[in-house]
Design an enzyme around this catalytic site. Structure first.
Site, short mmCIF file in Angstrom:
data_model
loop_
_atom_site.label_atom_id
_atom_site.label_comp_id
_atom_site.label_asym_id
_atom_site.label_seq_id
_atom_site.Cartn_x
_atom_site.Cartn_y
_atom_site.Cartn_z
N ASP A 22 0.87 -1.18 0.00
CA ASP A 22 0.00 0.00 0.00
C ASP A 22 0.91 1.23 0.00
O ASP A 22 2.15 1.12 -0.14
CB ASP A 22 -1.02 -0.03 1.15
CG ASP A 22 -0.42 0.32 2.51
OD1 ASP A 22 0.83 0.46 2.62
OD2 ASP A 22 -1.19 0.44 3.48
N CYS A 73 3.08 -2.96 4.01
CA CYS A 73 2.27 -1.77 4.31
C CYS A 73 3.06 -0.97 5.35
O CYS A 73 4.25 -1.22 5.55
CB CYS A 73 0.86 -2.14 4.75
SG CYS A 73 0.70 -2.97 6.33
N THR A 100 2.96 -0.82 8.72
CA THR A 100 3.46 -1.67 9.81
C THR A 100 3.70 -3.11 9.35
O THR A 100 4.35 -3.88 10.07
CB THR A 100 2.41 -1.74 10.94
OG1 THR A 100 1.19 -2.24 10.38
CG2 THR A 100 2.18 -0.38 11.57
N HIS A 133 9.53 -23.74 9.34
CA HIS A 133 8.46 -24.37 10.11
C HIS A 133 7.05 -24.11 9.56
O HIS A 133 6.20 -24.98 9.66
CB HIS A 133 8.50 -23.89 11.57
CG HIS A 133 9.65 -24.47 12.34
ND1 HIS A 133 9.81 -24.30 13.69
CD2 HIS A 133 10.72 -25.20 11.93
CE1 HIS A 133 10.91 -24.92 14.10
NE2 HIS A 133 11.49 -25.46 13.04
N HIS A 143 6.09 -30.47 10.73
CA HIS A 143 5.56 -29.15 10.38
C HIS A 143 4.51 -29.23 9.27
O HIS A 143 3.59 -28.43 9.22
CB HIS A 143 6.70 -28.22 9.98
CG HIS A 143 7.73 -28.08 11.05
ND1 HIS A 143 7.44 -27.51 12.27
CD2 HIS A 143 9.03 -28.48 11.10
CE1 HIS A 143 8.53 -27.54 13.03
NE2 HIS A 143 9.49 -28.13 12.34
#
Ligand code: RB5
Length: 145
Positions: A7, A64, A66, A97, A132
Site C-alpha cells: 500500500d 504496508c 506496519t 516451520h 511441520h
C-alpha cells in the site's frame, strides 16, 4: 516468481526491494500500488494472494506501513501463509516451520538493509516438512470449515 505488492505506507520500501531483487537476480512481478497515494491495504494484498493461488507466482512479498494490516488481509485468502517479520531469525523459522508463502514487512518499521536481509534469508531457507507439514495441514483444515 515472486509477486510483490504494497500500500502507500510500503511503497518506498517496495521500490528498494525491487532494486535489490534485480541485483540478486530474482524474478518478480509488481502488483502495485505504484505511488504514495492513499489506498486500502486489503485491495493491495488480494492480487498478490491470487497470483499465488493460481500459481502465477510461487511466493510473495507484501508491505504496508506496519506490515500488520496487509498480513491480516493476506491470511484471509485460502492457502496463504503470510508472515510478518521484522527480524532475520523469524524470517528463517517461518520458512523452515510454517512454509510461509508470503513475507510481510513494515515499510515504516523496518529499515531497508534489514528488510533485504529478511527477504534474502526467507528466500534461501527451505521448508523442513515432517511434523511441520502436519501442522500446516491442520491450518488448511480450519480454512475449509
Ligand atoms: C496506512 O496509513 C497504514 O494504516 C497501513 O499502511 C498499515 O500500516 C496498516 O496496517
Amino acid at each position: 516468481m515472486i509477486a510483490i505488492g504494497c500500500d502507500h505506507g510500503g511503497f518506498e520500501l517496495k521500490e528498494h526491494i525491487k532494486k535489490h531483487l534485480d541485483e540478486i537476480g530474482e524474478e518478480y512481478k509488481d502488483y502495485g500500488t505504484y505511488s504514495e497515494e492513499s489506498v486500502d491495504y486489503p485491495d493491495c494484498a488480494a492480487p498478490v494472494c491470487r497470483a499465488i493461488q493460481d500459481k502465477t507466482a510461487d511466493k510473495g512479498i507484501l508491505i504496508c506501513g506496519t506490515g500488520i494490516g496487509i498480513s491480516i488481509a493476506a491470511n484471509k485468502h485460502k492457502g496463504i501463509r503470510a508472515a510478518l517479520c521484522s527480524d532475520v531469525y523469524s524470517a528463517k523459522m517461518t520458512k523452515q516451520h510454517n512454509n510461509a508463502n508470503i513475507i510481510c514487512l513494515g515499510g515504516r518499521v523496518t529499515g531497508r538493509e534489514l528488510a533485504f536481509m529478511i527477504v534474502d534469508t526467507w528466500l534461501a531457507t527451505e521448508f523442513e516438512g515432517g511434523r511441520h507439514e502436519a501442522r500446516i495441514e491442520k491450518i488448511h483444515k480450519i480454512e475449509s470449515e
